[in-house]
Motif scaffolding. Structure first.
Motif, PDB file in Angstrom:
ATOM      1  N   GLY A  27       0.894  -1.255  -0.151  1.00  0.00           N
ATOM      2  CA  GLY A  27       0.245  -0.027  -0.115  1.00  0.00           C
ATOM      3  C   GLY A  27       0.593   1.091   0.084  1.00  0.00           C
ATOM      4  N   PHE A  28       2.195   1.117   0.281  1.00  0.00           N
ATOM      5  CA  PHE A  28       3.042   2.140   0.291  1.00  0.00           C
ATOM      6  C   PHE A  28       4.458   1.720  -0.378  1.00  0.00           C
ATOM      7  N   GLY A  29       5.554   2.383  -0.366  1.00  0.00           N
ATOM      8  CA  GLY A  29       6.757   1.914  -0.742  1.00  0.00           C
ATOM      9  C   GLY A  29       7.406   2.077  -1.882  1.00  0.00           C
ATOM     10  N   LEU A  30       6.428   2.795  -2.995  1.00  0.00           N
ATOM     11  CA  LEU A  30       7.023   2.925  -4.410  1.00  0.00           C
ATOM     12  C   LEU A  30       8.011   3.858  -4.510  1.00  0.00           C
ATOM     13  N   SER A  31       7.800   4.937  -3.577  1.00  0.00           N
ATOM     14  CA  SER A  31       8.806   5.960  -3.786  1.00  0.00           C
ATOM     15  C   SER A  31      10.054   5.394  -2.749  1.00  0.00           C
ATOM     16  N   VAL A  32       9.763   4.642  -1.813  1.00  0.00           N
ATOM     17  CA  VAL A  32      10.875   4.330  -0.838  1.00  0.00           C
ATOM     18  C   VAL A  32      11.985   3.336  -1.518  1.00  0.00           C
ATOM     19  N   VAL A  33      11.236   2.747  -2.539  1.00  0.00           N
ATOM     20  CA  VAL A  33      12.218   1.819  -3.483  1.00  0.00           C
ATOM     21  C   VAL A  33      12.748   2.734  -4.748  1.00  0.00           C
ATOM     22  N   LEU A  34      11.867   3.349  -5.504  1.00  0.00           N
ATOM     23  CA  LEU A  34      12.398   3.959  -6.785  1.00  0.00           C
ATOM     24  C   LEU A  34      13.393   4.993  -6.685  1.00  0.00           C
ATOM     25  N   VAL A  35      12.665   6.169  -5.675  1.00  0.00           N
ATOM     26  CA  VAL A  35      13.765   7.304  -5.466  1.00  0.00           C
ATOM     27  C   VAL A  35      15.210   6.914  -5.204  1.00  0.00           C
ATOM     28  N   PRO A  36      15.310   6.249  -4.162  1.00  0.00           N
ATOM     29  CA  PRO A  36      16.956   5.753  -3.882  1.00  0.00           C
ATOM     30  C   PRO A  36      17.579   5.244  -5.059  1.00  0.00           C
ATOM     31  N   VAL A  37      16.972   4.346  -6.096  1.00  0.00           N
ATOM     32  CA  VAL A  37      17.666   3.886  -7.231  1.00  0.00           C
ATOM     33  C   VAL A  37      17.906   5.040  -8.234  1.00  0.00           C
ATOM     34  N   LEU A  38      16.741   5.772  -8.353  1.00  0.00           N
ATOM     35  CA  LEU A  38      16.981   7.098  -9.524  1.00  0.00           C
ATOM     36  C   LEU A  38      17.989   7.970  -9.071  1.00  0.00           C
ATOM     37  N   LEU A  95      18.449  22.754   3.194  1.00  0.00           N
ATOM     38  CA  LEU A  95      19.470  22.040   3.983  1.00  0.00           C
ATOM     39  C   LEU A  95      20.676  21.358   3.334  1.00  0.00           C
ATOM     40  N   PRO A  96      21.835  21.486   3.848  1.00  0.00           N
ATOM     41  CA  PRO A  96      23.107  21.071   3.296  1.00  0.00           C
ATOM     42  C   PRO A  96      22.852  19.490   3.164  1.00  0.00           C
ATOM     43  N   PRO A  97      23.473  18.812   2.035  1.00  0.00           N
ATOM     44  CA  PRO A  97      23.279  17.397   1.618  1.00  0.00           C
ATOM     45  C   PRO A  97      23.356  16.568   2.808  1.00  0.00           C
ATOM     46  N   ALA A  98      24.424  16.870   3.700  1.00  0.00           N
ATOM     47  CA  ALA A  98      25.056  15.711   4.705  1.00  0.00           C
ATOM     48  C   ALA A  98      23.896  15.957   5.517  1.00  0.00           C
ATOM     49  N   TRP A  99      23.200  17.179   5.910  1.00  0.00           N
ATOM     50  CA  TRP A  99      21.947  17.236   7.038  1.00  0.00           C
ATOM     51  C   TRP A  99      20.891  16.510   6.730  1.00  0.00           C
ATOM     52  N   ALA A 100      20.680  16.656   5.155  1.00  0.00           N
ATOM     53  CA  ALA A 100      19.537  16.040   4.503  1.00  0.00           C
ATOM     54  C   ALA A 100      19.636  14.433   4.862  1.00  0.00           C
ATOM     55  N   ARG A 101      20.830  13.835   4.282  1.00  0.00           N
ATOM     56  CA  ARG A 101      20.884  12.469   4.486  1.00  0.00           C
ATOM     57  C   ARG A 101      20.779  11.901   5.841  1.00  0.00           C
ATOM     58  N   MET A 102      21.240  12.856   6.966  1.00  0.00           N
ATOM     59  CA  MET A 102      21.138  12.050   8.244  1.00  0.00           C
ATOM     60  C   MET A 102      19.812  12.329   8.556  1.00  0.00           C
ATOM     61  N   LEU A 103      18.904  13.331   8.441  1.00  0.00           N
ATOM     62  CA  LEU A 103      17.604  13.400   8.863  1.00  0.00           C
ATOM     63  C   LEU A 103      16.871  12.345   8.049  1.00  0.00           C
ATOM     64  N   ILE A 104      16.868  11.956   6.757  1.00  0.00           N
ATOM     65  CA  ILE A 104      16.295  11.038   6.062  1.00  0.00           C
ATOM     66  C   ILE A 104      16.499   9.593   7.081  1.00  0.00           C
ATOM     67  N   ALA A 105      17.945   9.395   7.252  1.00  0.00           N
ATOM     68  CA  ALA A 105      18.253   8.278   7.917  1.00  0.00           C
ATOM     69  C   ALA A 105      17.582   8.082   9.158  1.00  0.00           C
ATOM     70  N   GLY A 234      14.351  -1.987   4.632  1.00  0.00           N
ATOM     71  CA  GLY A 234      15.047  -1.771   3.681  1.00  0.00           C
ATOM     72  C   GLY A 234      15.336  -0.495   3.322  1.00  0.00           C
ATOM     73  N   ALA A 235      14.499   0.680   3.651  1.00  0.00           N
ATOM     74  CA  ALA A 235      14.556   2.042   3.480  1.00  0.00           C
ATOM     75  C   ALA A 235      15.572   2.502   4.524  1.00  0.00           C
ATOM     76  N   ALA A 236      15.358   2.022   5.709  1.00  0.00           N
ATOM     77  CA  ALA A 236      16.289   2.445   6.845  1.00  0.00           C
ATOM     78  C   ALA A 236      17.779   2.207   6.354  1.00  0.00           C
ATOM     79  N   ALA A 239      19.097   4.354   3.668  1.00  0.00           N
ATOM     80  CA  ALA A 239      19.521   5.578   4.041  1.00  0.00           C
ATOM     81  C   ALA A 239      20.782   5.624   4.950  1.00  0.00           C
ATOM     82  N   LEU A 240      20.852   4.621   5.997  1.00  0.00           N
ATOM     83  CA  LEU A 240      22.191   4.840   6.469  1.00  0.00           C
ATOM     84  C   LEU A 240      23.212   4.335   5.870  1.00  0.00           C
ATOM     85  N   TYR A 241      23.096   3.562   4.901  1.00  0.00           N
ATOM     86  CA  TYR A 241      24.318   3.423   3.991  1.00  0.00           C
ATOM     87  C   TYR A 241      24.882   4.440   3.291  1.00  0.00           C
ATOM     88  N   LYS A 242      23.758   5.209   2.918  1.00  0.00           N
ATOM     89  CA  LYS A 242      24.217   6.629   2.220  1.00  0.00           C
ATOM     90  C   LYS A 242      24.787   7.498   3.029  1.00  0.00           C
TER      91      LYS A 242
END
Length: 245
Positions: A27-38, A95-105, A234-236, A239-242
């Motif tokens: 019911g969700f997860g399309l962007s969770v999978v698609l956006v990181p790959v894109l 936000l700087p990319p580093a802060w953005a990545r941390m927030l998403i993770a 998987g999303a977490a 995000a942590l890997y990135k």
């Protein structure tokens, strides 16, 4: 093709099939999978817009299911998400990319923990839980094109049966995504090329979504919860890997 390298389009098509399957099942997860790959092949902001448009297009195929099964809680969560989405969009562009990545993770990890860790008697009342769900749904819809992690803990930890929880999340996506896409385009964060790429990917998303719907009808409520938790996990991890790299 459509302003993107052919290699990026091939990667996007394969990712779209997988993302569509997850979305049809959970019911969700399309962007969770698609956006990181894109994001590996095109600019992050372009990937977010493609994910948002793809969510809207696939949502149009589920209007009848949404009308039949969605819970009324989808209405206040959607309204709160609409109010909070500009904050996420502001964070995306400032936000700087580093802060953005941390927030998403951190939020991806937090959503996973809230779903899988037994909390015993520790539980929020329904209205505060809905308020938090609306805030994070809107913020991460604007910030990363991933509203799913914001609403998933509320619907997965609640007492709604899977088909109702699933339809409720689909309803929220259907309202949020066209507004988010329009705002992105109006602010110049993407445009025609991203919309055309999303249209190109739609048949692949549709194929994956069809298989996901068929799989959903064959799993138990417990298996559905485990599958959706794995999407968040998987999303977490991604995000942590990135963040670590």
């Amino acid at each position: 093709m459509f302003g993107f390298p052919i290699e990026a389009v091939i990667v996007a098509v394969l990712a779209a099939i997988a993302a569509g399957f997850i979305r049809g099942l959970a019911g969700f997860g399309l962007s969770v999978v698609l956006v990181p790959v894109l994001q590996l092949a095109i600019a992050p902001s372009a990937a977010v817009l493609v994910g948002i448009v793809s969510l809207f297009l696939i949502g149009l195929t589920d209007v009848n299911r949404i009308r039949r099964d969605a819970d009324p809680s989808a209405i206040p969560i959607t309204l709160l998400a609409l109010a909070c989405m500009p904050l996420g969009l502001w964070a995306l562009v400032t936000l700087p990319p580093a802060w953005a990545r941390m927030l998403i993770a951190l939020v991806s990890l937090g959503a996973f923990v809230l779903v899988v860790v037994p909390l015993g008697k520790v539980a929020l009342p329904r209205r505060p839980a809905m308020a938090l769900s609306g805030f994070f749904t809107g913020f991460f819809g604007g910030f990363a094109g991933m509203p799913g992690p914001g609403m998933a803990p509320f619907y997965l930890r609640g007492r709604l049966e899977p088909k109702v929880a699933r339809a409720s999340m689909m309803a929220i996506f259907l309202v949020l995504t066209p507004i988010a896409a329009a705002v992105f385009i109006a602010l110049g964060i993407g445009g025609r090329s991203e919309v055309e790429l999303a249209a190109l990917l739609f048949p692949a998303v549709l194929v994956g979504d069809w298989f996901g719907h068929r799989a959903f009808g064959r799993v138990t409520p417990r298996q559905w919860q485990v599958a959706t938790a794995l999407v968040l996990g998987g999303a977490a991890v991604g995000a942590l890997y990135k963040l670590a790299s």
